[in-house]
Design a protein around this motif. Structure first.
Motif, PDB file in Angstrom:
ATOM      1  N   ILE A 182      14.158   7.249 -24.067  1.00  0.00           N
ATOM      2  CA  ILE A 182      13.951   5.920 -23.487  1.00  0.00           C
ATOM      3  C   ILE A 182      15.177   5.445 -22.718  1.00  0.00           C
ATOM      4  O   ILE A 182      15.041   4.749 -21.696  1.00  0.00           O
ATOM      5  N   SER A 183      16.371   5.826 -23.143  1.00  0.00           N
ATOM      6  CA  SER A 183      17.560   5.396 -22.408  1.00  0.00           C
ATOM      7  C   SER A 183      17.604   6.061 -21.031  1.00  0.00           C
ATOM      8  O   SER A 183      17.975   5.424 -20.034  1.00  0.00           O
ATOM      9  N   GLY A 184      17.193   7.332 -20.963  1.00  0.00           N
ATOM     10  CA  GLY A 184      17.137   8.001 -19.669  1.00  0.00           C
ATOM     11  C   GLY A 184      16.073   7.433 -18.770  1.00  0.00           C
ATOM     12  O   GLY A 184      16.299   7.156 -17.585  1.00  0.00           O
ATOM     13  N   ILE A 185      14.865   7.238 -19.318  1.00  0.00           N
ATOM     14  CA  ILE A 185      13.762   6.686 -18.526  1.00  0.00           C
ATOM     15  C   ILE A 185      14.086   5.274 -18.067  1.00  0.00           C
ATOM     16  O   ILE A 185      13.856   4.921 -16.896  1.00  0.00           O
ATOM     17  N   ALA A 186      14.606   4.440 -18.958  1.00  0.00           N
ATOM     18  CA  ALA A 186      14.934   3.060 -18.583  1.00  0.00           C
ATOM     19  C   ALA A 186      15.988   3.022 -17.480  1.00  0.00           C
ATOM     20  O   ALA A 186      15.911   2.184 -16.565  1.00  0.00           O
ATOM     21  N   THR A 187      16.961   3.908 -17.538  1.00  0.00           N
ATOM     22  CA  THR A 187      17.999   3.956 -16.506  1.00  0.00           C
ATOM     23  C   THR A 187      17.382   4.247 -15.145  1.00  0.00           C
ATOM     24  O   THR A 187      17.677   3.571 -14.149  1.00  0.00           O
ATOM     25  N   ALA A 188      16.506   5.244 -15.080  1.00  0.00           N
ATOM     26  CA  ALA A 188      15.895   5.617 -13.807  1.00  0.00           C
ATOM     27  C   ALA A 188      14.937   4.544 -13.304  1.00  0.00           C
ATOM     28  O   ALA A 188      14.971   4.155 -12.127  1.00  0.00           O
ATOM     29  N   VAL A 189      14.088   4.046 -14.200  1.00  0.00           N
ATOM     30  CA  VAL A 189      13.062   3.075 -13.801  1.00  0.00           C
ATOM     31  C   VAL A 189      13.690   1.768 -13.361  1.00  0.00           C
ATOM     32  O   VAL A 189      13.337   1.205 -12.307  1.00  0.00           O
ATOM     33  N   LYS A 190      14.624   1.236 -14.123  1.00  0.00           N
ATOM     34  CA  LYS A 190      15.242  -0.050 -13.792  1.00  0.00           C
ATOM     35  C   LYS A 190      16.072   0.030 -12.506  1.00  0.00           C
ATOM     36  O   LYS A 190      16.144  -0.941 -11.741  1.00  0.00           O
ATOM     37  N   ALA A 191      16.680   1.197 -12.263  1.00  0.00           N
ATOM     38  CA  ALA A 191      17.457   1.348 -11.026  1.00  0.00           C
ATOM     39  C   ALA A 191      16.555   1.370  -9.809  1.00  0.00           C
ATOM     40  O   ALA A 191      16.911   0.840  -8.751  1.00  0.00           O
ATOM     41  N   ARG A 192      15.392   1.978  -9.954  1.00  0.00           N
ATOM     42  CA  ARG A 192      14.449   2.038  -8.840  1.00  0.00           C
ATOM     43  C   ARG A 192      13.677   0.735  -8.670  1.00  0.00           C
ATOM     44  O   ARG A 192      13.358   0.338  -7.548  1.00  0.00           O
ATOM     45  N   ASN A 193      13.338   0.068  -9.804  1.00  0.00           N
ATOM     46  CA  ASN A 193      12.600  -1.187  -9.733  1.00  0.00           C
ATOM     47  C   ASN A 193      12.918  -2.028 -10.970  1.00  0.00           C
ATOM     48  O   ASN A 193      12.321  -1.834 -12.030  1.00  0.00           O
ATOM     49  N   PRO A 194      13.845  -2.967 -10.857  1.00  0.00           N
ATOM     50  CA  PRO A 194      14.274  -3.762 -12.017  1.00  0.00           C
ATOM     51  C   PRO A 194      13.160  -4.597 -12.644  1.00  0.00           C
ATOM     52  O   PRO A 194      13.296  -5.043 -13.791  1.00  0.00           O
ATOM     53  N   ASP A 195      12.058  -4.816 -11.908  1.00  0.00           N
ATOM     54  CA  ASP A 195      10.979  -5.657 -12.425  1.00  0.00           C
ATOM     55  C   ASP A 195      10.050  -4.918 -13.385  1.00  0.00           C
ATOM     56  O   ASP A 195       9.229  -5.549 -14.068  1.00  0.00           O
ATOM     57  N   VAL A 196      10.133  -3.609 -13.440  1.00  0.00           N
ATOM     58  CA  VAL A 196       9.279  -2.842 -14.340  1.00  0.00           C
ATOM     59  C   VAL A 196       9.760  -3.035 -15.778  1.00  0.00           C
ATOM     60  O   VAL A 196      10.942  -2.898 -16.074  1.00  0.00           O
ATOM     61  N   ARG A 197       8.807  -3.358 -16.668  1.00  0.00           N
ATOM     62  CA  ARG A 197       9.152  -3.465 -18.082  1.00  0.00           C
ATOM     63  C   ARG A 197       9.228  -2.078 -18.714  1.00  0.00           C
ATOM     64  O   ARG A 197       8.424  -1.200 -18.406  1.00  0.00           O
ATOM     65  N   VAL A 198      10.165  -1.902 -19.633  1.00  0.00           N
ATOM     66  CA  VAL A 198      10.241  -0.675 -20.425  1.00  0.00           C
ATOM     67  C   VAL A 198      10.107  -1.068 -21.891  1.00  0.00           C
ATOM     68  O   VAL A 198      10.937  -1.821 -22.419  1.00  0.00           O
ATOM     69  N   ILE A 199       9.030  -0.581 -22.524  1.00  0.00           N
ATOM     70  CA  ILE A 199       8.735  -0.910 -23.913  1.00  0.00           C
ATOM     71  C   ILE A 199       8.978   0.331 -24.779  1.00  0.00           C
ATOM     72  O   ILE A 199       8.446   1.402 -24.496  1.00  0.00           O
ATOM     73  N   GLY A 200       9.779   0.179 -25.811  1.00  0.00           N
ATOM     74  CA  GLY A 200      10.014   1.272 -26.750  1.00  0.00           C
ATOM     75  C   GLY A 200       9.119   1.136 -27.966  1.00  0.00           C
ATOM     76  O   GLY A 200       8.811   0.018 -28.398  1.00  0.00           O
ATOM     77  N   VAL A 201       8.697   2.273 -28.527  1.00  0.00           N
ATOM     78  CA  VAL A 201       7.815   2.253 -29.693  1.00  0.00           C
ATOM     79  C   VAL A 201       8.349   3.219 -30.750  1.00  0.00           C
ATOM     80  O   VAL A 201       8.608   4.385 -30.452  1.00  0.00           O
ATOM     81  N   GLN A 202       8.494   2.708 -31.965  1.00  0.00           N
ATOM     82  CA  GLN A 202       8.866   3.558 -33.092  1.00  0.00           C
ATOM     83  C   GLN A 202       7.754   3.558 -34.138  1.00  0.00           C
ATOM     84  O   GLN A 202       6.993   2.587 -34.264  1.00  0.00           O
ATOM     85  N   ALA A 203       7.651   4.652 -34.879  1.00  0.00           N
ATOM     86  CA  ALA A 203       6.757   4.698 -36.033  1.00  0.00           C
ATOM     87  C   ALA A 203       7.341   3.821 -37.136  1.00  0.00           C
ATOM     88  O   ALA A 203       8.555   3.803 -37.344  1.00  0.00           O
ATOM     89  N   GLU A 204       6.484   3.093 -37.839  1.00  0.00           N
ATOM     90  CA  GLU A 204       6.979   2.193 -38.884  1.00  0.00           C
ATOM     91  C   GLU A 204       7.783   2.933 -39.946  1.00  0.00           C
ATOM     92  O   GLU A 204       8.732   2.387 -40.513  1.00  0.00           O
ATOM     93  N   GLY A 205       7.430   4.181 -40.196  1.00  0.00           N
ATOM     94  CA  GLY A 205       8.123   4.943 -41.221  1.00  0.00           C
ATOM     95  C   GLY A 205       9.464   5.490 -40.780  1.00  0.00           C
ATOM     96  O   GLY A 205      10.150   6.164 -41.567  1.00  0.00           O
ATOM     97  N   ALA A 206       9.861   5.211 -39.544  1.00  0.00           N
ATOM     98  CA  ALA A 206      11.166   5.663 -39.037  1.00  0.00           C
ATOM     99  C   ALA A 206      11.702   4.648 -38.041  1.00  0.00           C
ATOM    100  O   ALA A 206      12.222   5.001 -36.987  1.00  0.00           O
TER     101      ALA A 206
END
Length: 403
Positions: A182-206
């Motif tokens: 997610i840190s890599g994807i967010a870096t690329a996506v936000k640099a290309r278009n800062p308006d795009v939301r990046v949502i992270g998802v974790q499993a409740e058990g971790a």
């Protein structure tokens, strides 16, 4: 901090090894969610997961001395395969430490790609400790699964592909384990278009990241327990955490039950096989773990398809149970001719389909003139289950729901 230039440089380094994976519109999931859903099918990546990207970029930057000494890493499975393949292609010796209970399919695949596999410990963190022992003893270079900017940059190439293949994207949903993806994807996506939301998802058990963000510093779990073994880490990496705090808009969690349902729907409605970690973004979308608007263009990143066949059977059954498609019941019959036929007739009248019947006249849990019966039934949803159980109980059967 990781930059767009780092990600773009990584794309050039890995181009000969890594595939540009498909991004496809999903009519089925768009209809189910009222959003405009496009699936990033990283399941079609070589080795079946995104980890090849970061591993290839990291190995491409080794010095001559590091190449000669070889590499070592720890992984639950996908990073293992990525490092093994990337190292083999580069002519570098690799040793991979995996948890003792890593999926057999991932262990075997890692060996086929040329990695020397070592099984150690209960989870990723135990395997990592062993890998560092090997690093010190043999002078190998440790290739971290997520806490390395060159690995993060390689994973970020997925973000470049998303914004280029889907210019109208408004939200990208990404699974989170150690945070490298997610840190890599967010870096690329936000640099290309800062308006795009990046949502992270974790499993409740971790799920260490939500409490880490609340505390403002990394929090480590005592243990992890989830079917999403690809993201079953006790904590996020320090380098990814800094990027996540700055560039990720929201982090949510999903329970294993919802992951199982998402995996089942992906296989059934999109003919797409994913592992637990790969289904996490779709689970968050289907169960509305984050807010989104009608017709919002959303890209769930389905980042792994390497599920063990035995686990797949278990998860699919759980998914069918959660959606009311499978029912297992137990009841007791009088041990007389026609008793089982009468029971089956009621089930048939309710238009339910029987998978299997276990009829035990010798069970010590029932009287000597009775028989213990367990029946596996295909149903059409929760309302259908309620109707079937009501019919059985109205006929005088004491029914226990087992699943």
């Amino acid at each position: 901090m990781l930059s767009l230039a780092d990600v773009e440089a990584a794309r050039d380094r890995i181009a000969d090894v890594v595939r540009h994976t498909p991004l496809e519109y999903s009519y089925a999931f768009s209809e189910m969610t009222d959003a405009d859903v496009h699936l990033k099918l990283e399941t079609f990546q070589r080795t079946g997961a995104f980890k090849l990207r970061g591993a290839t970029n990291r190995i491409a930057t080794l010095s001559d001395a590091e190449r000669d000494a070889g590499v070592v890493t720890a992984s639950a499975g996908n990073h293992a395969q990525g490092v093994a393949l990337a190292a083999t292609r580069a002519g570098v010796d690799s040793k991979i430490v995996m948890p003792e209970h890593a999926p057999i399919s991932k262990v075997e695949a890692t060996a086929r790609y040329g990695g020397q596999t070592v099984l150690h410990g209960a989870d990723y963190d135990d395997a990592q400790a062993k890998a560092h022992e090997i690093e010190r003893a043999e002078g190998r270079t440790y290739v971290h699964a997520f806490d390395d900017e060159r690995v993060m940059a390689g994973q970020g190439t997925i973000g470049l592909e998303i914004v280029e293949d889907c210019p109208d994207v408004e939200t990208v949903v990404v699974p989170v384990g150690g945070g490298g993806l997610i840190s890599g994807i967010a870096t690329a996506v936000k640099a290309r278009n800062p308006d795009v939301r990046v949502i992270g998802v974790q499993a409740e058990g971790a799920a260490s990241l939500p409490q880490s963000l609340t505390a403002g510093e990394i929090q480590e779990l005592d243990s992890v327990n989830t079917i999403a073994d690809g993201i079953a880490t006790r904590k996020v990496g320090e380098t990814p955490f800094a990027v996540i705090r700055e560039r990720v808009d929201e982090v949510v969690t999903v329970p294993d039950e919802e992951i199982a349902v998402a995996l089942t729907y992906l296989l059934e409605r999109s003919k797409t096989l994913v592992e637990g970690a790969g289904a996490v973004p779709m689970a968050a979308l289907l169960f509305e773990r984050f807010d989104y608007d009608e017709d919002e263009t959303i890209v769930p990143a389905l980042c792994g398809g390497n599920i063990d066949t035995n686990q797949l059977t278990t998860v699919l059954v759980r998914g069918l149970v959660e959606t009311g498609r499978y029912l297992k019941i137990r009841t007791v019959l009088r041990d007389r001719p026609g008793a089982l036929e009468d029971l089956v007739e009621i089930i048939s009248d309710q238009r339910a389909n029987i998978y299997a019947i276990q009829h035990d006249r010798t069970s010590r849990d029932v009287a000597m003139n009775e028989a213990d019966v367990e029946i596996d039934i295909e149903t059409r949803g929760h309302d259908h289950i309620d109707e079937l159980l009501a019919a059985l109980r109205a006929a005088g059967y004491d029914v226990e729901v087992l699943a």
